[in-house]
Motif scaffolding. Structure first.
Motif, PDB file in Angstrom:
ATOM      1  N   GLY A 137       0.811  -1.213   0.000  1.00  0.00           N
ATOM      2  CA  GLY A 137       0.000   0.000   0.000  1.00  0.00           C
ATOM      3  C   GLY A 137       0.838   1.253   0.000  1.00  0.00           C
ATOM      4  O   GLY A 137       0.526   2.229  -0.708  1.00  0.00           O
ATOM      5  N   LEU A 138       1.915   1.252   0.769  1.00  0.00           N
ATOM      6  CA  LEU A 138       2.809   2.404   0.817  1.00  0.00           C
ATOM      7  C   LEU A 138       3.426   2.670  -0.555  1.00  0.00           C
ATOM      8  O   LEU A 138       3.464   3.821  -1.022  1.00  0.00           O
ATOM      9  CB  LEU A 138       3.910   2.149   1.851  1.00  0.00           C
ATOM     10  N   THR A 139       3.876   1.613  -1.218  1.00  0.00           N
ATOM     11  CA  THR A 139       4.519   1.769  -2.523  1.00  0.00           C
ATOM     12  C   THR A 139       3.537   2.296  -3.563  1.00  0.00           C
ATOM     13  O   THR A 139       3.868   3.192  -4.350  1.00  0.00           O
ATOM     14  CB  THR A 139       5.100   0.431  -2.993  1.00  0.00           C
ATOM     15  N   VAL A 140       2.336   1.744  -3.584  1.00  0.00           N
ATOM     16  CA  VAL A 140       1.335   2.174  -4.564  1.00  0.00           C
ATOM     17  C   VAL A 140       1.002   3.649  -4.383  1.00  0.00           C
ATOM     18  O   VAL A 140       0.940   4.420  -5.356  1.00  0.00           O
ATOM     19  CB  VAL A 140       0.058   1.313  -4.455  1.00  0.00           C
ATOM     20  N   LEU A 141       0.808   4.082  -3.136  1.00  0.00           N
ATOM     21  CA  LEU A 141       0.448   5.478  -2.888  1.00  0.00           C
ATOM     22  C   LEU A 141       1.593   6.426  -3.243  1.00  0.00           C
ATOM     23  O   LEU A 141       1.379   7.477  -3.874  1.00  0.00           O
ATOM     24  CB  LEU A 141       0.052   5.653  -1.426  1.00  0.00           C
ATOM     25  N   ILE A 142       2.807   6.076  -2.847  1.00  0.00           N
ATOM     26  CA  ILE A 142       3.948   6.950  -3.154  1.00  0.00           C
ATOM     27  C   ILE A 142       4.195   7.000  -4.652  1.00  0.00           C
ATOM     28  O   ILE A 142       4.460   8.068  -5.219  1.00  0.00           O
ATOM     29  CB  ILE A 142       5.199   6.483  -2.387  1.00  0.00           C
ATOM     30  N   ASN A 143       4.107   5.854  -5.326  1.00  0.00           N
ATOM     31  CA  ASN A 143       4.318   5.847  -6.768  1.00  0.00           C
ATOM     32  C   ASN A 143       3.238   6.629  -7.502  1.00  0.00           C
ATOM     33  O   ASN A 143       3.514   7.306  -8.503  1.00  0.00           O
ATOM     34  CB  ASN A 143       4.364   4.411  -7.287  1.00  0.00           C
ATOM     35  N   ALA A 144       1.999   6.551  -7.009  1.00  0.00           N
ATOM     36  CA  ALA A 144       0.931   7.336  -7.623  1.00  0.00           C
ATOM     37  C   ALA A 144       1.219   8.826  -7.494  1.00  0.00           C
ATOM     38  O   ALA A 144       1.024   9.604  -8.443  1.00  0.00           O
ATOM     39  CB  ALA A 144      -0.413   6.991  -6.974  1.00  0.00           C
ATOM     40  N   ALA A 145       1.702   9.235  -6.327  1.00  0.00           N
ATOM     41  CA  ALA A 145       2.072  10.641  -6.136  1.00  0.00           C
ATOM     42  C   ALA A 145       3.232  11.028  -7.035  1.00  0.00           C
ATOM     43  O   ALA A 145       3.258  12.117  -7.621  1.00  0.00           O
ATOM     44  CB  ALA A 145       2.426  10.895  -4.670  1.00  0.00           C
ATOM     45  N   ALA A 146       4.218  10.112  -7.187  1.00  0.00           N
ATOM     46  CA  ALA A 146       5.371  10.392  -8.038  1.00  0.00           C
ATOM     47  C   ALA A 146       4.950  10.543  -9.496  1.00  0.00           C
ATOM     48  O   ALA A 146       5.439  11.430 -10.210  1.00  0.00           O
ATOM     49  CB  ALA A 146       6.405   9.276  -7.900  1.00  0.00           C
ATOM     50  N   ILE A 147       4.039   9.681  -9.951  1.00  0.00           N
ATOM     51  CA  ILE A 147       3.550   9.781 -11.331  1.00  0.00           C
ATOM     52  C   ILE A 147       2.832  11.109 -11.537  1.00  0.00           C
ATOM     53  O   ILE A 147       2.995  11.759 -12.581  1.00  0.00           O
ATOM     54  CB  ILE A 147       2.622   8.597 -11.658  1.00  0.00           C
ATOM     55  N   ALA A 148       2.030  11.514 -10.557  1.00  0.00           N
ATOM     56  CA  ALA A 148       1.329  12.797 -10.665  1.00  0.00           C
ATOM     57  C   ALA A 148       2.315  13.953 -10.789  1.00  0.00           C
ATOM     58  O   ALA A 148       2.072  14.915 -11.533  1.00  0.00           O
ATOM     59  CB  ALA A 148       0.425  12.993  -9.454  1.00  0.00           C
ATOM     60  N   TRP A 149       3.430  13.869 -10.076  1.00  0.00           N
ATOM     61  CA  TRP A 149       4.466  14.897 -10.181  1.00  0.00           C
ATOM     62  C   TRP A 149       5.135  14.874 -11.557  1.00  0.00           C
ATOM     63  O   TRP A 149       5.422  15.921 -12.144  1.00  0.00           O
ATOM     64  CB  TRP A 149       5.541  14.676  -9.116  1.00  0.00           C
ATOM     65  N   PHE A 150       5.405  13.678 -12.072  1.00  0.00           N
ATOM     66  CA  PHE A 150       6.260  13.568 -13.254  1.00  0.00           C
ATOM     67  C   PHE A 150       5.499  13.535 -14.573  1.00  0.00           C
ATOM     68  O   PHE A 150       6.061  13.885 -15.623  1.00  0.00           O
ATOM     69  CB  PHE A 150       7.133  12.309 -13.150  1.00  0.00           C
ATOM     70  N   LEU A 151       4.230  13.130 -14.567  1.00  0.00           N
ATOM     71  CA  LEU A 151       3.504  12.953 -15.813  1.00  0.00           C
ATOM     72  C   LEU A 151       3.459  14.216 -16.676  1.00  0.00           C
ATOM     73  O   LEU A 151       3.554  14.119 -17.912  1.00  0.00           O
ATOM     74  CB  LEU A 151       2.089  12.448 -15.526  1.00  0.00           C
ATOM     75  N   PRO A 152       3.300  15.410 -16.091  1.00  0.00           N
ATOM     76  CA  PRO A 152       3.348  16.606 -16.949  1.00  0.00           C
ATOM     77  C   PRO A 152       4.663  16.735 -17.725  1.00  0.00           C
ATOM     78  O   PRO A 152       4.671  17.231 -18.855  1.00  0.00           O
ATOM     79  CB  PRO A 152       3.172  17.759 -15.950  1.00  0.00           C
ATOM     80  N   VAL A 153       5.772  16.298 -17.126  1.00  0.00           N
ATOM     81  CA  VAL A 153       7.050  16.328 -17.832  1.00  0.00           C
ATOM     82  C   VAL A 153       7.015  15.382 -19.028  1.00  0.00           C
ATOM     83  O   VAL A 153       7.470  15.715 -20.130  1.00  0.00           O
ATOM     84  CB  VAL A 153       8.204  15.947 -16.879  1.00  0.00           C
ATOM     85  N   THR A 154       6.442  14.179 -18.820  1.00  0.00           N
ATOM     86  CA  THR A 154       6.330  13.216 -19.908  1.00  0.00           C
ATOM     87  C   THR A 154       5.497  13.778 -21.051  1.00  0.00           C
ATOM     88  O   THR A 154       5.873  13.695 -22.226  1.00  0.00           O
ATOM     89  CB  THR A 154       5.688  11.911 -19.389  1.00  0.00           C
ATOM     90  N   VAL A 155       4.357  14.348 -20.715  1.00  0.00           N
ATOM     91  CA  VAL A 155       3.460  14.894 -21.741  1.00  0.00           C
ATOM     92  C   VAL A 155       4.122  16.044 -22.491  1.00  0.00           C
ATOM     93  O   VAL A 155       4.016  16.157 -23.716  1.00  0.00           O
ATOM     94  CB  VAL A 155       2.132  15.352 -21.100  1.00  0.00           C
ATOM     95  N   ALA A 156       4.846  16.878 -21.758  1.00  0.00           N
ATOM     96  CA  ALA A 156       5.450  18.060 -22.378  1.00  0.00           C
ATOM     97  C   ALA A 156       6.636  17.707 -23.259  1.00  0.00           C
ATOM     98  O   ALA A 156       6.959  18.453 -24.187  1.00  0.00           O
ATOM     99  CB  ALA A 156       5.883  19.041 -21.300  1.00  0.00           C
ATOM    100  N   THR A 157       7.288  16.595 -23.001  1.00  0.00           N
ATOM    101  CA  THR A 157       8.529  16.269 -23.721  1.00  0.00           C
ATOM    102  C   THR A 157       8.388  15.102 -24.687  1.00  0.00           C
ATOM    103  O   THR A 157       9.356  14.725 -25.336  1.00  0.00           O
ATOM    104  CB  THR A 157       9.656  15.942 -22.725  1.00  0.00           C
ATOM    105  N   THR A 158       7.191  14.511 -24.782  1.00  0.00           N
ATOM    106  CA  THR A 158       6.983  13.358 -25.655  1.00  0.00           C
ATOM    107  C   THR A 158       6.151  13.774 -26.858  1.00  0.00           C
ATOM    108  O   THR A 158       5.101  14.398 -26.709  1.00  0.00           O
ATOM    109  CB  THR A 158       6.262  12.217 -24.905  1.00  0.00           C
ATOM    110  N   ASP A 159       6.627  13.442 -28.053  1.00  0.00           N
ATOM    111  CA  ASP A 159       5.897  13.729 -29.283  1.00  0.00           C
ATOM    112  C   ASP A 159       4.810  12.679 -29.463  1.00  0.00           C
ATOM    113  O   ASP A 159       5.062  11.571 -29.931  1.00  0.00           O
ATOM    114  CB  ASP A 159       6.854  13.717 -30.474  1.00  0.00           C
ATOM    115  N   LEU A 160       3.591  13.024 -29.042  1.00  0.00           N
ATOM    116  CA  LEU A 160       2.496  12.060 -29.086  1.00  0.00           C
ATOM    117  C   LEU A 160       2.146  11.653 -30.516  1.00  0.00           C
ATOM    118  O   LEU A 160       1.733  10.528 -30.770  1.00  0.00           O
ATOM    119  CB  LEU A 160       1.262  12.650 -28.396  1.00  0.00           C
ATOM    120  N   GLY A 161       2.313  12.580 -31.462  1.00  0.00           N
ATOM    121  CA  GLY A 161       1.991  12.271 -32.846  1.00  0.00           C
ATOM    122  C   GLY A 161       2.861  11.161 -33.398  1.00  0.00           C
ATOM    123  O   GLY A 161       2.397  10.278 -34.105  1.00  0.00           O
TER     124      GLY A 161
END
Length: 310
Positions: A33-57
């Motif tokens: 449970g601890l790992t899932v919650l912390i990783n979910a928070a980490a993804i929330a922090w980092f996902l905007p970086v992924t979206v901004a730097t990845t060419d979705l097209g």
């Protein structure tokens, strides 16, 4: 090489602080449970970086709207990569499973033992990496690397040392559940490190995409166990999870850049110098026993893994 080394050192500092935070701030939570919650928070922090730097097209995502559905965008990214090369799916899945097992075992180890005792044992990861590289990737051992394995093994002995018989540390390591968990965790981390090297170098997965894929994969592996024993997060602890997620996002990003720029045999030893950070924090702030002996163990672990990297 010059670019990757500062990132590896930075990752070592971040992960060392993170180990200390886990021991001090999250007792009482199940590892899954601890790992899932912390990783979910980490993804929330980092996902905007992924979206901004990845060419979705280029990945064939067409008209997806990452701002409206970031979670859906991450799933779409994973599916697109799977369509390009099924080997990536296997590497992501295998690395995620190894990382999840390693982290859960380490959490159990520090829950049952001192941070300054468990960490030097757990951070002899390159002691396992090198034999795996020999068996799986045809790596050739040099005499210095063999000596490094011996020194890293000696760190386990010293971490178990207490005044008494010279054989007592060996007996202690064999009988000590925290030591057993820490060593098993180190072996799993070795598999994870090999997976990272293959993913970032051989398969050339973009680093900003690899971070959420790995964190999400680890969370998915542990989600069933977390659901069976759901953590009860208090309002007081919620900010701690947000802060821990930020540490994980930063640490994983620095680690990814290091593994993309350096040989795994160099990145892994440098990053695992986090043992010294954790041992110093555990000994100075938490006042754990035998601090000086365990600091020597941490230093031996660092020396040993550095020799392995030569």
């Amino acid at each position: 090489m010059d670019l990757g080394l500062p990132f590896a050192i930075g990752a070592a500092v971040v992960w060392g602080v993170y180990i200390f935070v886990l021991k001090r701030s999250f007792s009482g939570y199940s590892p899954a449970g601890l790992t899932v919650l912390i990783n979910a928070a980490a993804i929330a922090w980092f996902l905007p970086v992924t979206v901004a730097t990845t060419d979705l097209g280029e990945l064939g995502l067409g008209g997806s709207d990452p701002a409206a559905d970031p979670a859906g965008t991450l799933v779409a990214l994973a599916r697109s990569i799977a369509a390009v090369d099924p080997a990536i799916v296997a590497v992501v899945a295998g690395t995620s499973a190894a990382t999840a097992a390693a982290f859960v075992l380490f959490l159990r180890a520090i829950a049952e033992g001192d941070v300054s005792y468990v960490t030097p044992i757990n951070k002899v990861v390159p002691m396992f990496v090198l034999p795996l590289e020999v068996l799986l990737l045809g790596q050739v051992l040099t005499p210095v690397q063999v000596a490094g394995v011996v020194v890293a093994t000696a760190a386990v002995y010293v971490a178990n040392y207490e005044p008494g018989s010279l054989l007592a540390p060996i007996v202690s390591a064999v009988r000590s559940r925290p030591a057993q968990l820490a060593l098993l965790s180190a072996a799993c981390y070795a598999l994870s490190d090999l997976g990272k090297r293959v993913a970032l170098q051989e398969l050339a997965i973009p680093g900003t995409l690899w971070v959420p894929l790995l964190l999400g994969g680890v969370a998915l592996v542990l989600l069933p166990a977390a659901i069976r024993n759901p953590p009860a997060v208090t309002r007081r602890d919620a900010p701690k999870f947000v802060a821990a997620g930020a540490l994980v996002a930063l640490g994983e990003h620095l680690t990814t850049v290091a593994f993309a720029a350096l040989p795994a045999s160099i990145a892994s030893p440098v990053i695992n110098t986090q043992a010294i950070v954790a041992v110093v924090l555990g000994g100075v702030i938490l006042g754990e026993r035998y601090f000086r002996i365990r600091l020597v163990a941490a230093l031996l672990a660092v020396i040993g893994v550095t020799m392995i990297a030569l």
